[in-house]
Scaffold this motif. Structure first.
Motif, PDB file in Angstrom:
ATOM      1  N   LEU A 178      -2.107  -1.972  -1.884  1.00  0.00           N
ATOM      2  CA  LEU A 178      -3.066  -2.483  -2.870  1.00  0.00           C
ATOM      3  C   LEU A 178      -2.615  -1.178  -4.064  1.00  0.00           C
ATOM      4  CD1 LEU A 178      -4.817  -4.210  -4.661  1.00  0.00           C
ATOM      5  CD2 LEU A 178      -6.638  -2.934  -3.723  1.00  0.00           C
ATOM      6  N   GLY A 179      -2.674  -0.160  -3.687  1.00  0.00           N
ATOM      7  CA  GLY A 179      -2.109   1.251  -4.495  1.00  0.00           C
ATOM      8  C   GLY A 179      -0.743   0.835  -5.051  1.00  0.00           C
ATOM      9  N   LEU A 180       0.121   0.708  -3.982  1.00  0.00           N
ATOM     10  CA  LEU A 180       1.622   0.549  -4.637  1.00  0.00           C
ATOM     11  C   LEU A 180       1.754  -0.669  -5.460  1.00  0.00           C
ATOM     12  CD1 LEU A 180       3.685   1.023  -1.315  1.00  0.00           C
ATOM     13  CD2 LEU A 180       3.593   2.554  -3.417  1.00  0.00           C
ATOM     14  N   THR A 181       0.961  -1.939  -5.319  1.00  0.00           N
ATOM     15  CA  THR A 181       1.166  -2.907  -6.347  1.00  0.00           C
ATOM     16  C   THR A 181       0.598  -2.611  -7.323  1.00  0.00           C
ATOM     17  OG1 THR A 181      -0.973  -3.831  -5.577  1.00  0.00           O
ATOM     18  CG2 THR A 181       1.036  -4.689  -4.273  1.00  0.00           C
ATOM     19  N   ARG A 182      -0.620  -1.766  -7.520  1.00  0.00           N
ATOM     20  CA  ARG A 182      -1.161  -1.212  -8.811  1.00  0.00           C
ATOM     21  C   ARG A 182       0.046  -0.277  -9.361  1.00  0.00           C
ATOM     22  NH1 ARG A 182      -7.334  -0.251  -6.627  1.00  0.00           N
ATOM     23  NH2 ARG A 182      -7.961  -2.363  -7.063  1.00  0.00           N
ATOM     24  N   LEU A 183       0.553   0.443  -8.735  1.00  0.00           N
ATOM     25  CA  LEU A 183       1.545   1.416  -9.302  1.00  0.00           C
ATOM     26  C   LEU A 183       2.550   0.799  -9.984  1.00  0.00           C
ATOM     27  CD1 LEU A 183       2.540   4.380  -9.502  1.00  0.00           C
ATOM     28  CD2 LEU A 183       3.837   3.943  -7.343  1.00  0.00           C
ATOM     29  N   LEU A 230       7.986  -3.143  -5.531  1.00  0.00           N
ATOM     30  CA  LEU A 230       6.730  -3.083  -4.998  1.00  0.00           C
ATOM     31  C   LEU A 230       5.771  -4.135  -5.396  1.00  0.00           C
ATOM     32  CD1 LEU A 230       6.399   0.791  -5.628  1.00  0.00           C
ATOM     33  CD2 LEU A 230       6.968  -0.323  -3.545  1.00  0.00           C
ATOM     34  N   THR A 231       6.050  -5.318  -4.741  1.00  0.00           N
ATOM     35  CA  THR A 231       4.902  -6.341  -4.865  1.00  0.00           C
ATOM     36  C   THR A 231       4.265  -6.392  -3.483  1.00  0.00           C
ATOM     37  OG1 THR A 231       6.491  -8.063  -4.014  1.00  0.00           O
ATOM     38  CG2 THR A 231       6.550  -7.605  -6.359  1.00  0.00           C
ATOM     39  N   GLU A 232       3.208  -7.153  -3.621  1.00  0.00           N
ATOM     40  CA  GLU A 232       2.396  -7.274  -2.095  1.00  0.00           C
ATOM     41  C   GLU A 232       3.132  -7.991  -0.990  1.00  0.00           C
ATOM     42  OE1 GLU A 232      -1.923  -8.414  -0.415  1.00  0.00           O
ATOM     43  OE2 GLU A 232      -1.304  -8.809  -2.620  1.00  0.00           O
ATOM     44  N   GLU A 233       3.930  -8.914  -1.502  1.00  0.00           N
ATOM     45  CA  GLU A 233       4.652  -9.728  -0.666  1.00  0.00           C
ATOM     46  C   GLU A 233       5.880  -9.025   0.002  1.00  0.00           C
ATOM     47  OE1 GLU A 233       7.162 -14.092  -0.575  1.00  0.00           O
ATOM     48  OE2 GLU A 233       6.548 -13.292  -2.391  1.00  0.00           O
ATOM     49  N   ASN A 234       6.538  -8.282  -0.985  1.00  0.00           N
ATOM     50  CA  ASN A 234       7.635  -7.522  -0.342  1.00  0.00           C
ATOM     51  C   ASN A 234       7.402  -6.360   0.472  1.00  0.00           C
ATOM     52  OD1 ASN A 234       9.471  -8.866  -1.983  1.00  0.00           O
ATOM     53  ND2 ASN A 234       9.572  -7.422  -3.780  1.00  0.00           N
ATOM     54  N   ILE A 235       6.215  -5.655   0.284  1.00  0.00           N
ATOM     55  CA  ILE A 235       5.894  -4.535   1.145  1.00  0.00           C
ATOM     56  C   ILE A 235       5.310  -5.088   2.533  1.00  0.00           C
ATOM     57  CG2 ILE A 235       4.129  -2.721   1.196  1.00  0.00           C
ATOM     58  CD1 ILE A 235       4.067  -2.785  -1.872  1.00  0.00           C
ATOM     59  N   ASN A 236       4.636  -6.311   2.304  1.00  0.00           N
ATOM     60  CA  ASN A 236       4.148  -6.821   3.674  1.00  0.00           C
ATOM     61  C   ASN A 236       5.293  -7.371   4.515  1.00  0.00           C
ATOM     62  OD1 ASN A 236       1.416  -6.071   3.465  1.00  0.00           O
ATOM     63  ND2 ASN A 236       0.725  -7.842   2.073  1.00  0.00           N
ATOM     64  N   ASN A 237       6.244  -7.974   3.973  1.00  0.00           N
ATOM     65  CA  ASN A 237       7.129  -8.486   4.526  1.00  0.00           C
ATOM     66  C   ASN A 237       7.947  -7.476   5.182  1.00  0.00           C
ATOM     67  OD1 ASN A 237       6.705 -11.270   4.210  1.00  0.00           O
ATOM     68  ND2 ASN A 237       7.729 -11.490   2.257  1.00  0.00           N
ATOM     69  N   TRP A 238       8.105  -6.531   4.587  1.00  0.00           N
ATOM     70  CA  TRP A 238       8.893  -5.038   5.013  1.00  0.00           C
ATOM     71  C   TRP A 238       8.264  -4.616   6.167  1.00  0.00           C
ATOM     72  CZ3 TRP A 238       8.452   0.274   2.704  1.00  0.00           C
ATOM     73  CH2 TRP A 238       9.094   1.118   2.981  1.00  0.00           C
ATOM     74  N   TRP A 270      -0.309   6.902  -7.194  1.00  0.00           N
ATOM     75  CA  TRP A 270      -0.394   5.987  -6.178  1.00  0.00           C
ATOM     76  C   TRP A 270      -1.872   6.295  -5.455  1.00  0.00           C
ATOM     77  CZ3 TRP A 270       3.202   6.094  -0.982  1.00  0.00           C
ATOM     78  CH2 TRP A 270       2.621   5.171  -0.238  1.00  0.00           C
ATOM     79  N   LYS A 271      -2.008   7.646  -5.244  1.00  0.00           N
ATOM     80  CA  LYS A 271      -3.241   8.026  -4.727  1.00  0.00           C
ATOM     81  C   LYS A 271      -4.562   7.608  -5.317  1.00  0.00           C
ATOM     82  CE  LYS A 271      -5.526  11.964  -2.514  1.00  0.00           C
ATOM     83  NZ  LYS A 271      -5.375  13.609  -1.981  1.00  0.00           N
ATOM     84  N   GLU A 272      -4.526   7.572  -6.625  1.00  0.00           N
ATOM     85  CA  GLU A 272      -5.395   7.293  -7.528  1.00  0.00           C
ATOM     86  C   GLU A 272      -5.762   5.792  -7.304  1.00  0.00           C
ATOM     87  OE1 GLU A 272      -5.993   6.657 -12.234  1.00  0.00           O
ATOM     88  OE2 GLU A 272      -5.131   8.585 -11.691  1.00  0.00           O
ATOM     89  N   PHE A 273      -4.744   4.951  -7.426  1.00  0.00           N
ATOM     90  CA  PHE A 273      -4.722   3.512  -7.212  1.00  0.00           C
ATOM     91  C   PHE A 273      -5.247   2.987  -5.638  1.00  0.00           C
ATOM     92  CE2 PHE A 273      -1.238   3.412 -10.787  1.00  0.00           C
ATOM     93  CZ  PHE A 273      -2.100   3.207 -11.895  1.00  0.00           C
TER      94      PHE A 273
END
Length: 344
Positions: A8-13, A65-73, A131-134
Motif C-alpha cells: 500500500l505504501g508503494l502505491t501511495r509513493l 508501482l501499481t498494486e496489481e504489478n507488485i502483487n503479480n510480481w 515509503w516508510k511514512e506511507f
C-alpha cells in the motif's frame, strides 16, 4: 501484515511521484519544493543526473508501482519468516538504478543495509523515507558507510571491482553483478519510427546504463545514413559537457589512428566486433544470416543484459524503444533477486 502495508505504501509513493511530476514548479508546496531541490542538488553533484533523466527514472517507477504489478510480481515467491540483514552496495551509473534491489529486500521481509553510490546519494533515501511514512512505519532500512553485520549481500560494480567483491564476500551468500551492455538487431525493413525508438534505447541516460544499446547488427545492404537521420531527436546530447568531452576524445583517437568511422557531430558509428563501445560511439557489424548473430549472443551471454529487436526476428528480445522500461520481474544480470532473497 507488514507486506500489505508495504505494498500500500508503494502505491501511495507512486501517486505522490505522479502528482509531483504533474505539477508546475510554481505550484509546488513546501514538501514538493524540497523534492525538486533535492533533484537539483543531485544534478549539481553528478552532472550526468540531469533533471530530465532523474524525472524520467521517477516516472518509470511511478508507472510500475501499481498494486496489481507488485502483487503479480511477488505472488510467485515465498516470503521469509525470519528477517535477515542484506547488505546492498548500489551502483550510480543512472538514477535510481539500485532502487529495485532495495524494494526487493524489503518486500522479502528482510532489512536492507545500504551503501549508497556517491553518485546517487539523495533520491533513494528520500523515497525510502516517504515509503516508510506511507506504510505507517512498516519499512525498515539502514544506511551505512561500510558494510558490517549482514547475512547476505548484493553488490554491483565494474568487472575489476567484481573480482575484489567476489573474494571479499566469498564466505557470505551473495549476488555480485558486473559490467553488462545491450545489443540491437535490425532486420532491415524497420520504419523511421522504429529507428527513432532504437535511438531511445541508445541515448537515454546518455548511454550509461547496462540496458543501453552499444552494438547494432545490421543486414549487409542496410544504409547507415538511415540511423543518423533517425538519431537527430537526441542531438542535444552534445551540449552536455561530459558527453561532449567523450565525443571529442574518441573522435581524436580515431583520427590519429586513421580508423574508419561515421560521424554526425554528436555520435559516431564504427564497424567493430567488440560488444562494448566507448561513450558517444556505437559499434555495428553487418550480418549475412541470423545464425551469426545467435552465435555472438551465445558467446557473449554473460555480458549482454538485453537484446532489442523486432519480434519478427524470432529471437528472445524486447521491442525497440523498450530497453529502459524493464518490468518488476526484470532482473539485473538475469539473476532472480527475489528467489535469492527467499533462500537466505
Amino acid at each position: 501484515m507488514n507486506i500489505e502495508n508495504q505494498v500500500l505504501g508503494l502505491t501511495r509513493l507512486s501517486d505522490y511521484i505522479k502528482e509531483f511530476l504533474a505539477k508546475n514548479p510554481e505550484n509546488y508546496n513546501e514538501n514538493d519544493s524540497g523534492f525538486e531541490l533535492l533533484l537539483r542538488k543531485s544534478e549539481i553533484e553528478n552532472t550526468w543526473f540531469t533533471l530530465e533523466n532523474q524525472k524520467f527514472a521517477l516516472k518509470q517507477w511511478a508507472d510500475l508501482l501499481t498494486e496489481e504489478n507488485i502483487n503479480n510480481w511477488i505472488k510467485e515467491y515465498s516470503i521469509s519468516k525470519i528477517s535477515k540483514r542484506v547488505g546492498l552496495i548500489l551502483a550510480g551509473n543512472i538514477p535510481l538504478v539500485g532502487f529495485h534491489d532495495v524494494i526487493s529486500v524489503v518486500l522479502s521481509n528482510h532489512i536492507p543495509v545500504i551503501k549508497l553510490s556517491s553518485k546517487d546519494r539523495y533520491m533513494i533515501p528520500f523515497l525510502l523515507k516517504k515509503w516508510k511514512e506511507f506504510s505507517e512505519g512498516n519499512v525498515e532500512y539502514e544506511f551505512v558507510e561500510k558494510l558490517e553485520n549482514f547475512d547476505a549481500v548484493i553488490a554491483t560494480g565494474s568487472n575489476n571491482t567484481a573480482r575484489y567483491l567476489e573474494y571479499y564476500f566469498k564466505n557470505h551468500l551473495h549476488i555480485i553483478r558486473k559490467n553488462r551492455t545491450s545489443i540491437a538487431i535490425l532486420k532491415g525493413d524497420e520504419t523511421d519510427e522504429e529507428l527513432k525508438l532504437l535511438a531511445k534505447d541508445i541515448f537515454q541516460y546518455f548511454g550509461l546504463g547496462c540496458r543501453n544499446v552499444t552494438r547494432i547488427f545490421i543486414p549487409q545492404d542496410f544504409v547507415i545514413d538511415r540511423l543518423f537521420e533517425n538519431f537527430l531527436d537526441f542531438q542535444d546530447v552534445i551540449n552536455h559537457n561530459k558527453y561532449a568531452n567523450n565525443y571529442d576524445y574518441n573522435r581524436a583517437v580515431y583520427l590519429l589512428n586513421q580508423e574508419q568511422f561515421w560521424d554526425n557531430n554528436f555520435v559516431m558509428l564504427k564497424e567493430d566486433d567488440k560488444l562494448f563501445s566507448p561513450l558517444s560511439v556505437i559499434h555495428f557489424s553487418r550480418y549475412s544470416s541470423l545464425d551469426e548473430v545467435k552465435d555472438f549472443i551465445t558467446e557473449n551471454e554473460e555480458n549482454i543484459q538485453c537484446v532489442v529487436a523486432k519480434d519478427a526476428l524470432g529471437l528472445e528480445s524486447i521491442a525497440l524503444g523498450e530497453a529502459q522500461n524493464p518490468g518488476l520481474n526484470t532482473y539485473a544480470d538475469n539473476v532472480d533477486t527475489l528467489k535469492f532473497l527467499s533462500l537466505i
